[in-house]
Design a protein around this motif. Structure first.
Motif, PDB file in Angstrom:
ATOM      1  N   LEU A  21       0.835  -1.205   0.000  1.00  0.00           N
ATOM      2  CA  LEU A  21       0.000   0.000   0.000  1.00  0.00           C
ATOM      3  C   LEU A  21       0.866   1.251   0.000  1.00  0.00           C
ATOM      4  O   LEU A  21       0.616   2.202  -0.762  1.00  0.00           O
ATOM      5  N   LEU A  22       1.907   1.264   0.843  1.00  0.00           N
ATOM      6  CA  LEU A  22       2.792   2.423   0.907  1.00  0.00           C
ATOM      7  C   LEU A  22       3.533   2.631  -0.412  1.00  0.00           C
ATOM      8  O   LEU A  22       3.645   3.763  -0.907  1.00  0.00           O
ATOM      9  N   SER A  23       4.019   1.546  -0.991  1.00  0.00           N
ATOM     10  CA  SER A  23       4.770   1.647  -2.248  1.00  0.00           C
ATOM     11  C   SER A  23       3.881   2.135  -3.389  1.00  0.00           C
ATOM     12  O   SER A  23       4.261   3.026  -4.165  1.00  0.00           O
ATOM     13  N   LEU A  24       2.686   1.568  -3.486  1.00  0.00           N
ATOM     14  CA  LEU A  24       1.768   1.966  -4.543  1.00  0.00           C
ATOM     15  C   LEU A  24       1.322   3.414  -4.369  1.00  0.00           C
ATOM     16  O   LEU A  24       1.213   4.166  -5.349  1.00  0.00           O
ATOM     17  N   SER A  25       1.091   3.827  -3.127  1.00  0.00           N
ATOM     18  CA  SER A  25       0.695   5.212  -2.855  1.00  0.00           C
ATOM     19  C   SER A  25       1.780   6.181  -3.285  1.00  0.00           C
ATOM     20  O   SER A  25       1.513   7.207  -3.926  1.00  0.00           O
ATOM     21  N   THR A  26       3.034   5.863  -2.947  1.00  0.00           N
ATOM     22  CA  THR A  26       4.158   6.721  -3.317  1.00  0.00           C
ATOM     23  C   THR A  26       4.279   6.844  -4.837  1.00  0.00           C
ATOM     24  O   THR A  26       4.476   7.943  -5.371  1.00  0.00           O
ATOM     25  N   ALA A  27       4.154   5.709  -5.521  1.00  0.00           N
ATOM     26  CA  ALA A  27       4.262   5.727  -6.984  1.00  0.00           C
ATOM     27  C   ALA A  27       3.164   6.577  -7.609  1.00  0.00           C
ATOM     28  O   ALA A  27       3.418   7.358  -8.538  1.00  0.00           O
ATOM     29  N   LEU A  41      -1.240  14.319  -2.988  1.00  0.00           N
ATOM     30  CA  LEU A  41      -0.828  13.663  -1.752  1.00  0.00           C
ATOM     31  C   LEU A  41      -1.981  12.947  -1.056  1.00  0.00           C
ATOM     32  O   LEU A  41      -1.751  12.063  -0.222  1.00  0.00           O
ATOM     33  N   LEU A  42      -3.205  13.324  -1.379  1.00  0.00           N
ATOM     34  CA  LEU A  42      -4.361  12.635  -0.815  1.00  0.00           C
ATOM     35  C   LEU A  42      -4.979  11.670  -1.820  1.00  0.00           C
ATOM     36  O   LEU A  42      -5.326  10.539  -1.477  1.00  0.00           O
ATOM     37  N   VAL A  43      -5.095  12.101  -3.060  1.00  0.00           N
ATOM     38  CA  VAL A  43      -5.754  11.287  -4.077  1.00  0.00           C
ATOM     39  C   VAL A  43      -4.933  10.037  -4.391  1.00  0.00           C
ATOM     40  O   VAL A  43      -5.487   8.942  -4.557  1.00  0.00           O
ATOM     41  N   GLY A  44      -3.596  10.162  -4.450  1.00  0.00           N
ATOM     42  CA  GLY A  44      -2.752   9.009  -4.731  1.00  0.00           C
ATOM     43  C   GLY A  44      -2.939   7.883  -3.722  1.00  0.00           C
ATOM     44  O   GLY A  44      -3.237   6.739  -4.097  1.00  0.00           O
ATOM     45  N   PRO A  45      -2.775   8.160  -2.407  1.00  0.00           N
ATOM     46  CA  PRO A  45      -3.020   7.111  -1.404  1.00  0.00           C
ATOM     47  C   PRO A  45      -4.448   6.581  -1.427  1.00  0.00           C
ATOM     48  O   PRO A  45      -4.670   5.382  -1.187  1.00  0.00           O
ATOM     49  N   MET A  46      -5.424   7.431  -1.732  1.00  0.00           N
ATOM     50  CA  MET A  46      -6.813   6.964  -1.760  1.00  0.00           C
ATOM     51  C   MET A  46      -7.025   5.976  -2.913  1.00  0.00           C
ATOM     52  O   MET A  46      -7.676   4.938  -2.731  1.00  0.00           O
ATOM     53  N   ILE A  47      -6.469   6.274  -4.096  1.00  0.00           N
ATOM     54  CA  ILE A  47      -6.603   5.356  -5.232  1.00  0.00           C
ATOM     55  C   ILE A  47      -5.899   4.035  -4.926  1.00  0.00           C
ATOM     56  O   ILE A  47      -6.413   2.947  -5.218  1.00  0.00           O
ATOM     57  N   ILE A  50      -8.049   2.047  -2.578  1.00  0.00           N
ATOM     58  CA  ILE A  50      -9.212   1.466  -3.267  1.00  0.00           C
ATOM     59  C   ILE A  50      -8.791   0.204  -4.014  1.00  0.00           C
ATOM     60  O   ILE A  50      -9.470  -0.833  -3.953  1.00  0.00           O
ATOM     61  N   PHE A  51      -7.660   0.286  -4.703  1.00  0.00           N
ATOM     62  CA  PHE A  51      -7.181  -0.880  -5.453  1.00  0.00           C
ATOM     63  C   PHE A  51      -6.929  -2.067  -4.525  1.00  0.00           C
ATOM     64  O   PHE A  51      -7.375  -3.198  -4.797  1.00  0.00           O
ATOM     65  N   LEU A  52      -6.247  -1.824  -3.398  1.00  0.00           N
ATOM     66  CA  LEU A  52      -5.955  -2.933  -2.486  1.00  0.00           C
ATOM     67  C   LEU A  52      -7.214  -3.452  -1.817  1.00  0.00           C
ATOM     68  O   LEU A  52      -7.343  -4.666  -1.587  1.00  0.00           O
ATOM     69  N   ALA A  53      -8.159  -2.551  -1.512  1.00  0.00           N
ATOM     70  CA  ALA A  53      -9.403  -2.998  -0.886  1.00  0.00           C
ATOM     71  C   ALA A  53     -10.184  -3.923  -1.804  1.00  0.00           C
ATOM     72  O   ALA A  53     -10.810  -4.890  -1.343  1.00  0.00           O
ATOM     73  N   LEU A  54     -10.140  -3.653  -3.101  1.00  0.00           N
ATOM     74  CA  LEU A  54     -10.904  -4.456  -4.052  1.00  0.00           C
ATOM     75  C   LEU A  54     -10.183  -5.734  -4.463  1.00  0.00           C
ATOM     76  O   LEU A  54     -10.822  -6.752  -4.738  1.00  0.00           O
ATOM     77  N   VAL A  55      -8.850  -5.686  -4.499  1.00  0.00           N
ATOM     78  CA  VAL A  55      -8.099  -6.803  -5.063  1.00  0.00           C
ATOM     79  C   VAL A  55      -7.404  -7.655  -3.999  1.00  0.00           C
ATOM     80  O   VAL A  55      -7.411  -8.879  -4.072  1.00  0.00           O
ATOM     81  N   PHE A 261     -13.788   1.006   0.390  1.00  0.00           N
ATOM     82  CA  PHE A 261     -14.495   0.810  -0.875  1.00  0.00           C
ATOM     83  C   PHE A 261     -14.776  -0.669  -1.112  1.00  0.00           C
ATOM     84  O   PHE A 261     -13.987  -1.537  -0.740  1.00  0.00           O
ATOM     85  N   THR A 262     -15.925  -0.921  -1.723  1.00  0.00           N
ATOM     86  CA  THR A 262     -16.300  -2.274  -2.123  1.00  0.00           C
ATOM     87  C   THR A 262     -16.654  -2.244  -3.606  1.00  0.00           C
ATOM     88  O   THR A 262     -16.804  -1.171  -4.212  1.00  0.00           O
ATOM     89  N   ARG A 263     -16.810  -3.418  -4.193  1.00  0.00           N
ATOM     90  CA  ARG A 263     -17.192  -3.480  -5.598  1.00  0.00           C
ATOM     91  C   ARG A 263     -18.547  -2.823  -5.839  1.00  0.00           C
ATOM     92  O   ARG A 263     -18.764  -2.164  -6.854  1.00  0.00           O
ATOM     93  N   SER A 264     -19.465  -2.990  -4.901  1.00  0.00           N
ATOM     94  CA  SER A 264     -20.807  -2.420  -5.067  1.00  0.00           C
ATOM     95  C   SER A 264     -20.765  -0.894  -5.048  1.00  0.00           C
ATOM     96  O   SER A 264     -21.445  -0.236  -5.835  1.00  0.00           O
ATOM     97  N   ILE A 265     -19.939  -0.313  -4.144  1.00  0.00           N
ATOM     98  CA  ILE A 265     -19.885   1.152  -4.065  1.00  0.00           C
ATOM     99  C   ILE A 265     -19.189   1.712  -5.302  1.00  0.00           C
ATOM    100  O   ILE A 265     -19.536   2.787  -5.809  1.00  0.00           O
ATOM    101  N   LEU A 266     -18.216   0.975  -5.861  1.00  0.00           N
ATOM    102  CA  LEU A 266     -17.536   1.435  -7.069  1.00  0.00           C
ATOM    103  C   LEU A 266     -18.485   1.394  -8.268  1.00  0.00           C
ATOM    104  O   LEU A 266     -18.490   2.302  -9.106  1.00  0.00           O
ATOM    105  N   LYS A 267     -19.308   0.360  -8.342  1.00  0.00           N
ATOM    106  CA  LYS A 267     -20.305   0.279  -9.408  1.00  0.00           C
ATOM    107  C   LYS A 267     -21.314   1.422  -9.286  1.00  0.00           C
ATOM    108  O   LYS A 267     -21.745   1.994 -10.292  1.00  0.00           O
ATOM    109  N   HIS A 268     -21.680   1.741  -8.042  1.00  0.00           N
ATOM    110  CA  HIS A 268     -22.619   2.849  -7.818  1.00  0.00           C
ATOM    111  C   HIS A 268     -22.012   4.160  -8.325  1.00  0.00           C
ATOM    112  O   HIS A 268     -22.683   4.960  -8.981  1.00  0.00           O
ATOM    113  N   ALA A 269     -20.733   4.383  -8.013  1.00  0.00           N
ATOM    114  CA  ALA A 269     -20.061   5.602  -8.462  1.00  0.00           C
ATOM    115  C   ALA A 269     -20.002   5.673  -9.984  1.00  0.00           C
ATOM    116  O   ALA A 269     -20.214   6.734 -10.578  1.00  0.00           O
ATOM    117  N   ALA A 270     -19.730   4.536 -10.624  1.00  0.00           N
ATOM    118  CA  ALA A 270     -19.657   4.508 -12.086  1.00  0.00           C
ATOM    119  C   ALA A 270     -21.009   4.832 -12.715  1.00  0.00           C
ATOM    120  O   ALA A 270     -21.088   5.566 -13.707  1.00  0.00           O
TER     121      ALA A 270
END
Length: 364
Positions: A21-27, A41-47, A50-55, A261-270
């Motif tokens: 999570l830390l490595s992906l956030s930094t990248a 600095l906020l959006v990167g860690p949040m994305i 989300i990726f780790l929460a789903l995968v 985040f869950t798959r259902s909430i991501l589908k709702h956002a889409a």
């Protein structure tokens, strides 16, 4: 979440997941900075979260409770740092004009939030908080304190921040033919005024204690904002927030949102994306008309008027305004004044719209 529960949550998640999570956030932060995108600095860690929460995470990773509260208090102090005597003097000089524009923008945003709520594009008062043209991170934090779904509020707020930043940069380049949107490089480890830094951290801790001692809803943002701006205004405190500390705070807040985040909430956002985008573009268009009115009837130059009325993304607007030939105190006074007004009226508006729409909060 109590401390013991947070510890159990941390134990469930293996160390490699947190390293990932830390490595992906930094990248992601580095990539977003290369493209000069706002709130990296906020959006990167949040994305990344989300990726780790789903995968990977599958709901097992949770950020400890108290560090997140501390991070939220630092965001409040960061907002307080922007309320300088120059900005207050500018607001006092043209108080009726400021109030008219600020109230108009908030009213338009509230109507759009009501329509999205009424059409059930998003659950409950989530659309109201997501439509609020204030500081994005503060709106996300406060929305959760008042029962909205912070995940969808973050989706709306940061989508609008990107829209506003791109539009404001484009308008700045067209009108003044200048490079208006490049932020200065991040300096993570600047020189620190240690007495001021210690006082700032102590104030953050006191505000967190007062929030929970007196059960102040949204207090981790509101109390530091009020206390910090007052102490700074009377020259009793210099708010010292090195970038490395703000980066940690943003990461904690971004992770705390993204990991839920869950798959259902991501589908709702889409599904909501087309209508949410349309509401953002409509709000930006109406604010543009207000800028035209400021230019025609108050004699404000066009670019100053446009940047002053841009709905949200105050930090990004500040960067663009600082590198353009505009009245910077006027722009920042309008942005900060609107933010403070939303902090004071946001909960009341959300409850009012919830009653009028007849819809209860139903986060996914």
């Amino acid at each position: 979440m109590p401390f013991k529960a947070a510890s159990r949550a941390l134990q469930k998640a293996s160390l490699p997941r947190w390293v990932l999570l830390l490595s992906l956030s930094t990248a992601l932060v580095v990539v977003l900075e290369l493209f000069a995108l706002p709130a990296s600095l906020l959006v990167g860690p949040m994305i990344a979260a989300i990726f780790l929460a789903l995968v990977v995470g599958k709901g097992q990773m949770r950020v400890p409770y108290w560090p997140v509260q501390f991070g939220q208090a630092l965001v409040g102090l960061m907002m307080a740092r922007a309320i300088t005597p120059d900005i207050l003097a500018t607001m006092a000089k043209d108080a009726p004009l400021f109030m008219l524009v600020i109230v108009s923008v908030i009213a338009v945003a509230a109507v759009l939030g009501y329509l999205l709520t009424r059409l059930q594009v998003l659950p409950g008062t989530t659309a109201v908080w997501g439509s609020s043209p204030g500081g994005a991170s503060a709106m996300v934090i406060m929305s959760e304190a008042y029962g909205a779904d912070a995940r969808l509020v973050a989706f709306m707020q940061y989508l609008r921040v990107v829209f506003v930043c791109v539009a404001a940069s484009g308008v700045s380049r067209l009108w003044v033919a200048a490079d208006g949107g490049e932020p200065p490089p991040l300096i993570l480890f600047p020189p620190i005024d240690w007495p001021a830094f210690s006082a700032t951290v102590l104030l953050a801790c006191c505000c967190i204690y007062a929030t929970f001692r007196f059960r102040v809803q949204g207090g981790t943002i509101i109390l530091p904002l009020l206390a910090g701006s007052l102490l700074q205004g009377f020259d009793l405190l210099t708010i010292e927030l090195p970038m490395w500390l703000l980066a940690i705070s943003y990461a904690l807040i971004g992770w705390s949102i993204g990991l839920r985040f869950t798959r259902s909430i991501l589908k709702h956002a889409a599904r909501a994306l087309p209508r949410v985008s349309a509401s953002i573009l409509l709000l930006m268009s109406i604010c543009g008309l207000m800028a035209v009115a400021l230019h025609k009837f108050a004699g404000v130059d066009p670019l100053t008027a446009y940047l002053a009325t841009s709905p949200g993304g105050a930090d990004s607007v500040a960067i663009i305004a600082a590198s353009s030939d505009v009245d910077l105190p006027f722009v920042m006074a309008m942005q900060v004044g609107r933010f403070v007004m939303i902090l004071l009226t946001g909960p009341m508006l959300a409850r009012f719209i919830a009653r009028k729409s007849g819809l209860a909060e139903n986060p996914a």
